[in-house]
Design an enzyme around this catalytic site. Sequence first.
Site, PDB file in Angstrom:
ATOM      1  N   ASP A  46       0.822  -1.209   0.000  1.00  0.00           N
ATOM      2  CA  ASP A  46       0.000   0.000   0.000  1.00  0.00           C
ATOM      3  C   ASP A  46       0.859   1.264   0.000  1.00  0.00           C
ATOM      4  OD1 ASP A  46      -3.017   0.924   0.857  1.00  0.00           O
ATOM      5  OD2 ASP A  46      -1.507   2.242   1.743  1.00  0.00           O
ATOM      6  N   TYR A  51       2.171  10.121  -0.189  1.00  0.00           N
ATOM      7  CA  TYR A  51       3.284   9.662   0.662  1.00  0.00           C
ATOM      8  C   TYR A  51       4.642  10.068   0.092  1.00  0.00           C
ATOM      9  CZ  TYR A  51      -0.165   6.322   2.652  1.00  0.00           C
ATOM     10  OH  TYR A  51      -1.255   5.724   3.218  1.00  0.00           O
ATOM     11  N   LYS A  76      -3.076   5.742  -4.190  1.00  0.00           N
ATOM     12  CA  LYS A  76      -4.248   6.595  -3.887  1.00  0.00           C
ATOM     13  C   LYS A  76      -4.143   7.948  -4.579  1.00  0.00           C
ATOM     14  CE  LYS A  76      -4.129   4.477   0.684  1.00  0.00           C
ATOM     15  NZ  LYS A  76      -2.686   4.438   1.024  1.00  0.00           N
ATOM     16  N   HIS A 109      -8.054   9.148  -1.815  1.00  0.00           N
ATOM     17  CA  HIS A 109      -7.377   9.143  -0.513  1.00  0.00           C
ATOM     18  C   HIS A 109      -8.244   9.722   0.616  1.00  0.00           C
ATOM     19  CE1 HIS A 109      -3.033   9.192   1.233  1.00  0.00           C
ATOM     20  NE2 HIS A 109      -3.913   8.896   2.174  1.00  0.00           N
ATOM     21  N   LEU A 191      -2.233  -0.664  14.238  1.00  0.00           N
ATOM     22  CA  LEU A 191      -1.626  -0.793  15.568  1.00  0.00           C
ATOM     23  C   LEU A 191      -1.783   0.520  16.341  1.00  0.00           C
ATOM     24  CD1 LEU A 191       1.650  -2.603  14.423  1.00  0.00           C
ATOM     25  CD2 LEU A 191      -0.429  -3.655  15.349  1.00  0.00           C
ATOM     26  N   ILE A 229      -3.158  -3.083   7.331  1.00  0.00           N
ATOM     27  CA  ILE A 229      -1.936  -2.842   6.558  1.00  0.00           C
ATOM     28  C   ILE A 229      -0.893  -2.177   7.459  1.00  0.00           C
ATOM     29  CG2 ILE A 229      -2.785  -2.891   4.168  1.00  0.00           C
ATOM     30  CD1 ILE A 229      -3.329   0.046   4.339  1.00  0.00           C
ATOM     31  N   LYS A 231       2.494  -0.911   9.086  1.00  0.00           N
ATOM     32  CA  LYS A 231       3.764  -0.407   8.557  1.00  0.00           C
ATOM     33  C   LYS A 231       4.857  -0.717   9.554  1.00  0.00           C
ATOM     34  CE  LYS A 231       7.000   2.694   9.289  1.00  0.00           C
ATOM     35  NZ  LYS A 231       7.564   3.109  10.605  1.00  0.00           N
ATOM     36  N   SER A 232       5.993  -1.153   9.064  1.00  0.00           N
ATOM     37  CA  SER A 232       7.184  -1.212   9.898  1.00  0.00           C
ATOM     38  C   SER A 232       8.390  -1.034   8.998  1.00  0.00           C
ATOM     39  CB  SER A 232       7.283  -2.545  10.654  1.00  0.00           C
ATOM     40  OG  SER A 232       8.500  -2.566  11.375  1.00  0.00           O
ATOM     41  N   ARG A 237      10.086  -7.078  12.600  1.00  0.00           N
ATOM     42  CA  ARG A 237       8.671  -6.747  12.845  1.00  0.00           C
ATOM     43  C   ARG A 237       7.847  -6.881  11.568  1.00  0.00           C
ATOM     44  NH1 ARG A 237      11.034  -3.129  16.800  1.00  0.00           N
ATOM     45  NH2 ARG A 237      11.062  -1.291  15.450  1.00  0.00           N
ATOM     46  N   ASN A 241       4.659  -9.368  11.783  1.00  0.00           N
ATOM     47  CA  ASN A 241       3.303  -8.829  11.630  1.00  0.00           C
ATOM     48  C   ASN A 241       2.446  -9.618  10.641  1.00  0.00           C
ATOM     49  OD1 ASN A 241       3.963  -6.836  13.442  1.00  0.00           O
ATOM     50  ND2 ASN A 241       4.146  -5.193  11.936  1.00  0.00           N
TER      51      ASN A 241
END
Length: 276
Positions: A46, A51, A76, A109, A191, A229, A231-232, A237, A241
Site C-alpha cells: 500500500d 506519501y 491513492k 485518498h 496498531l 496494513i 507499517k514497519s 517486525r 506482523n
Amino acid sequence: MNSIPQLILNDGNAIPAIGFGTWPLDDQQAEAAVRQALASGYRLIDTASRYGNEKGVGLGLAASDVPRKDIVLTTKLRGSDQGYDQTLRGFDASVKRLGLDYVDLYLIHWPLPARGLFPDSWKAMVRLRDEGRIRSIGVSNFQPAHIRQLIDETGVTPAVNQIELHPDFAQSELRDFHKLHGIVTEAWSPLGRGEALGNAVVAGIAEKHRRMPAQVILRWEVQLGIVPIPKSANPARIAANRDVFDFTLDADDMAALAGLDRGHRLGGDPDIYEEF
Ligand code: A2P
C-alpha cells in the site's frame, strides 16, 4: 511460512487478508521495506501519491522476484488531483512513478467533501477500470454519506474503504455499513501508530498465546474480516506482523479486545479534514 489467505472483493478480484503499509517511509526506506515485505510473504503493498514514496515502492517491486501478477499494489489519488481530468492525469503520474502499467487497487485518498469533486474523480476511476488500467477501485476515509453519494450518482460501489481502525477506534458502525454494501474494510494504523501495543489487555492476551502484542491486534482485525496494513521499517517486525495465520483468538479474547474501543481517532475527521 504460512501463505496469506485471500478475501474476494465485490468486483470478483481477490485481495490478501493482510497487507504492508509504507507511510511515512521515504523512497529509499520504502524500497528496502517493500523488498523485505515481499520476501516475508506479503502480497498486498500500500502506497499513495501523497506519501511521496511511489518511486521507492516501484523499485522495491522491481527488485523482487515475486511475479507482478501475484502482487496487489494499491495507490491513492491525492486531494490536489481530484476532479475528472485531474484524476486521469494524477493516475498517469502515479503509474509512471511506480514504473507499472496497471494498478491493482486505486483509492480516493480523502473525500474532501467541501470541494465536492469526489464523484467526478470516481467517474474517472470507473473509466480507468473499464480501460483495464486499474483492477479494482475504492475509497479511503469515506463516511457512509460519501459512499451513498457515489452509489447514487454512478451505480458503482467501492470495492474497499480504507479507514483508520485500531482497538481504540474500532469503527463498528462503519463496518456494519460496509457489510451491508459488500465493501471490504481495510485498516490504516491498525496498531494505533504503536500506541495500542502497550495496552494491558493486549499484553495479557499476547502472553496467553505466546505472541507479540502487535500480532494479537492484527489477528483480532483479521478475524473480524478487516484487512490491516501495518507499517514497519524493521525487518523482524515486518516478518512477525504477517505471521498471524497459525493461531486463533477465542471469544473471550475477541470480546476483551472489542471492549477497548474508546472512539479515539488519531488522524483527521473525514468530514472536515483536507490534505492536498
Ligand atoms: P517500526 O517501523 O520501528 O517497526 P501503524 O501501522 O499502526 O501506524 O503502526 C506503525 C508503528 O508501529 C511504527 O512506529 C512501527 O515502528 C511500529 N510497529 C510496527 N510493527 C510493530 C511490532 N510488531 N511491534 C512493535 N512496534 C511495531
